[in-house]
Design a protein around this motif. Structure first.
Motif, mmCIF file in Angstrom:
data_model
loop_
_atom_site.group_PDB
_atom_site.id
_atom_site.type_symbol
_atom_site.label_atom_id
_atom_site.label_comp_id
_atom_site.label_asym_id
_atom_site.label_seq_id
_atom_site.Cartn_x
_atom_site.Cartn_y
_atom_site.Cartn_z
ATOM 1 N N ASP A 155 0.875 -1.177 0.000
ATOM 2 C CA ASP A 155 0.000 0.000 0.000
ATOM 3 C C ASP A 155 0.914 1.229 0.000
ATOM 4 N N PRO A 156 1.301 1.720 -1.202
ATOM 5 C CA PRO A 156 2.289 2.806 -1.250
ATOM 6 C C PRO A 156 1.864 3.993 -0.382
ATOM 7 N N GLY A 157 2.798 4.501 0.392
ATOM 8 C CA GLY A 157 2.513 5.659 1.237
ATOM 9 C C GLY A 157 1.980 5.290 2.612
ATOM 10 N N ASN A 158 1.645 4.016 2.827
ATOM 11 C CA ASN A 158 1.112 3.608 4.143
ATOM 12 C C ASN A 158 2.265 3.565 5.146
ATOM 13 N N GLU A 159 2.159 4.408 6.180
ATOM 14 C CA GLU A 159 3.269 4.495 7.125
ATOM 15 C C GLU A 159 3.187 3.434 8.215
ATOM 16 N N GLY A 258 -5.003 4.430 -9.058
ATOM 17 C CA GLY A 258 -3.974 3.462 -8.688
ATOM 18 C C GLY A 258 -4.029 2.269 -9.607
ATOM 19 N N HIS A 259 -3.101 1.359 -9.390
ATOM 20 C CA HIS A 259 -3.074 0.194 -10.259
ATOM 21 C C HIS A 259 -4.131 -0.830 -9.861
ATOM 22 N N CYS A 260 -4.392 -0.944 -8.555
ATOM 23 C CA CYS A 260 -5.175 -2.097 -8.087
ATOM 24 C C CYS A 260 -6.677 -1.940 -8.257
ATOM 25 N N ILE A 261 -7.256 -0.921 -7.628
ATOM 26 C CA ILE A 261 -8.715 -0.889 -7.512
ATOM 27 C C ILE A 261 -9.421 -0.742 -8.871
ATOM 28 N N PRO A 262 -8.980 0.171 -9.736
ATOM 29 C CA PRO A 262 -9.732 0.282 -10.995
ATOM 30 C C PRO A 262 -9.447 -0.849 -11.973
ATOM 31 N N THR A 323 -2.731 13.371 -7.667
ATOM 32 C CA THR A 323 -2.278 11.982 -7.529
ATOM 33 C C THR A 323 -3.476 11.121 -7.121
ATOM 34 N N TYR A 324 -3.311 9.792 -7.201
ATOM 35 C CA TYR A 324 -4.472 8.952 -6.893
ATOM 36 C C TYR A 324 -4.641 8.706 -5.400
ATOM 37 N N LYS A 325 -3.609 9.024 -4.623
ATOM 38 C CA LYS A 325 -3.636 8.805 -3.177
ATOM 39 C C LYS A 325 -3.039 10.021 -2.505
ATOM 40 N N PRO A 326 -3.353 10.245 -1.222
ATOM 41 C CA PRO A 326 -2.718 11.370 -0.539
ATOM 42 C C PRO A 326 -1.251 11.111 -0.232
ATOM 43 N N ASN A 327 -0.471 12.179 -0.258
ATOM 44 C CA ASN A 327 0.917 12.201 0.244
ATOM 45 C C ASN A 327 1.927 11.381 -0.546
ATOM 46 N N ILE A 328 1.562 10.977 -1.767
ATOM 47 C CA ILE A 328 2.537 10.303 -2.631
ATOM 48 C C ILE A 328 2.481 10.939 -4.021
#
Ligand SMILES: NC(=O)c1ccc[n+]([C@@H]2O[C@H](COP(=O)([O-])OP(=O)(O)OC[C@H]3O[C@@H](n4cnc5c(N)ncnc54)[C@H](O)[C@@H]3O)[C@@H](O)[C@H]2O)c1
Length: 420
Positions: A155-159, A258-262, A323-328
């Motif tokens: 999960d890119p960006g998941n800390e 993102g790559h996964c969900i769509p 971007t498709y997600k926050p903070n990346i």
């Protein structure tokens, strides 16, 4: 075989695996067909959000090396395939990169090697596509060498959850292959979960992504009629999620990216239709709802301008967060692209700001980020928040905007601020 691991495909999935394996004390090599990626990594340059240049340089100093030479594959005890699986023109998965990578491995396959596919794909790929290609040279999977599927869950960006503390699902073509792959991952990650076989491991990944896809579609559909009914869906979700069991909160938005969900759930619906002749209705419905969110939010933007007596044609619309997600910085399949397309089709002048993106490619054109955010806010007829990056002071941005349309439900509503 002189190295513990060769990772094939050094992107968002492959590199975090390299990182964990090197830090677990393994000797690791990377194989990638992209010379720019390989040269960059060997020179200590990262091209993904989750690893810094310093971390890549540190991997190199600990012995990691990347190459475009496939002969490195003959040297590795374990080979993990992390190449992309994009959507093909017909909506099914494009297994070209997987076939190419497996072909390279087959040419260098050694008895006793453990080969694992991590790329997301439809159930059956490991045994129907990968296994015959690898066995073409005469070695038998499950006995002469081992073969397994282990879905990537990064999960890119998941800390909080990275490659190490996210449980790893593993299913082999034989019990021995499952154990061989599980023993490898047991050295790298905290928890290994075994499935009955490769198909269960392949399907587990698609269940996870389809579950998200469908639940996001559910709230996206609710967002549309809650707006008509004058019900604040964000408040509804906040209330519902206080239930300590049986409910997980999902949030509406301008579309899925993102790559996964769509993409991944399509592999499953395509596969069900191709094999069984009937549709996977939940996925197809979710696809339809999520894919029309960009045009829905543009319609809402048009309504907001209309309230001010303004037409979309000629209006300046500032998009915040592309971007498709926050903070990346990852922009793959970002719904901001179709949002911009629909806005431009209606005659709006689209400008953008994103702390992670300087130049934005949309439908063949390149747009520069606005130089001065405050000035751009002051000049925009409408500001649309598409991604809630932590760098944004939302209340300050919303307060300074003539009209602010918040598609992420984070701004306080006011006569000039509307939420999705
Ligand atoms: N990025 C994510 O968040 C994520 C999460 C879970 C699963 N996945 C899955 O993992 C897989 C890889 O995704 P990614 O995001 O790491 O992709 P990516 O595009 O970031 O990286 C893939 C790399 O593979 C290389 N490559 C392509 N063909 C190759 C070949 N034949 N041989 C060697 N290298 C090759 C590319 O040059 C690239 O560097 C996909 O199946 C994806 O669905 C991705």
């Amino acid at each position: 075989m002189t190295v513990d691991l060769a990772v094939v495909g050094l992107g968002y999935v492959g590199l975090p695996l390299v990182f964990e394996a090197v830090h677990a004390g393994m000797s690791v090599r990377g194989y990638d067909v992209n010379r720019g990626v390989v040269d960059g990594l060997n020179g200590g340059v990262s091209h993904i959000d989750d690893l810094s240049d310093e971390q890549v340089a540190d991997l190199v100093s600990r012995g990691f090396a990347a190459t475009t030479d496939a002969s490195v594959l003959a040297e590795a005890k374990h080979i993990v395939i992390c190449v992309p699986t994009p959507l093909a023109e017909d909506g099914g998965p494009d297994l070209g990169p997987v076939r190419a990578a497996v072909g390279d491995i087959a040419r260098h396959l050694q008895p006793g090697q453990v080969v694992v596919l991590e790329s997301t794909t439809y159930p059956g790929t490991t045994e129907e596509i990968v296994q015959p290609l690898l066995e073409a040279g005469g070695l038998k999977a499950g006995t002469d060498f081992h073969l397994a599927f282990s879905p990537e869950r990064i999960d890119p960006g998941n800390e909080k959850f990275g490659a190490k503390n996210t449980p790893k699902v593993v299913g082999g073509v034989s019990p021995e292959s499952t154990e061989a792959a599980a023993a490898f991952y047991g050295r790298v990650v905290d928890t290994v979960v075994r499935t009955k076989g490769t198909r269960e491991a392949e399907m587990a990944k698609l269940l996870e992504n389809t579950y998200r896809h469908i639940n996001i579609a559910l709230v996206n559909e609710m967002a549309r009629f809650c707006h008509e009914l004058d019900i604040d869906l964000w408040d509804v979700i906040d209330a519902a999620k206080t239930k300590p069991f049986g409910f997980q909160a999902f949030y509406p938005g301008p579309g899925v990216g993102g790559h996964c969900i769509p993409i991944d759930p399509n592999y499953l619906s395509y596969n069900v239709r191709a094999r069984l002749g009937y549709p996977f209705r939940f996925v197809e419905l979710a696809q339809e709802i999520n894919a029309t969110m960009p045009s829905y939010v543009v319609k809402r933007a048009q309504d907001i301008l209309n309230e001010d007596g303004k037409a979309m044609k000629g209006a300046t619309v500032l998009l915040l967060g592309v971007t498709y997600k926050p903070n990346i910085a990852d922009q793959r399949e970002s719904p901001a692209v179709p949002v911009a397309k629909h806005l431009r089709e209606k005659g709006a002048a689209v400008v953008f700001h994103d702390p992670h993106v300087e130049q934005w490619r949309t439908n063949g054109s390149v747009t520069e980020r606005v130089a001065d955010l405050d000035e751009a806010i002051a000049n925009a007829d409408l500001v649309m928040l598409l991604q809630h990056h932590r760098d944004y002071d939302i209340e300050a941005l919303a307060g300074a905007s003539k009209r602010f349309f918040d598609t992420r439900g984070v701004a306080a509503e006011s006569p000039t601020v509307q939420r999705l």
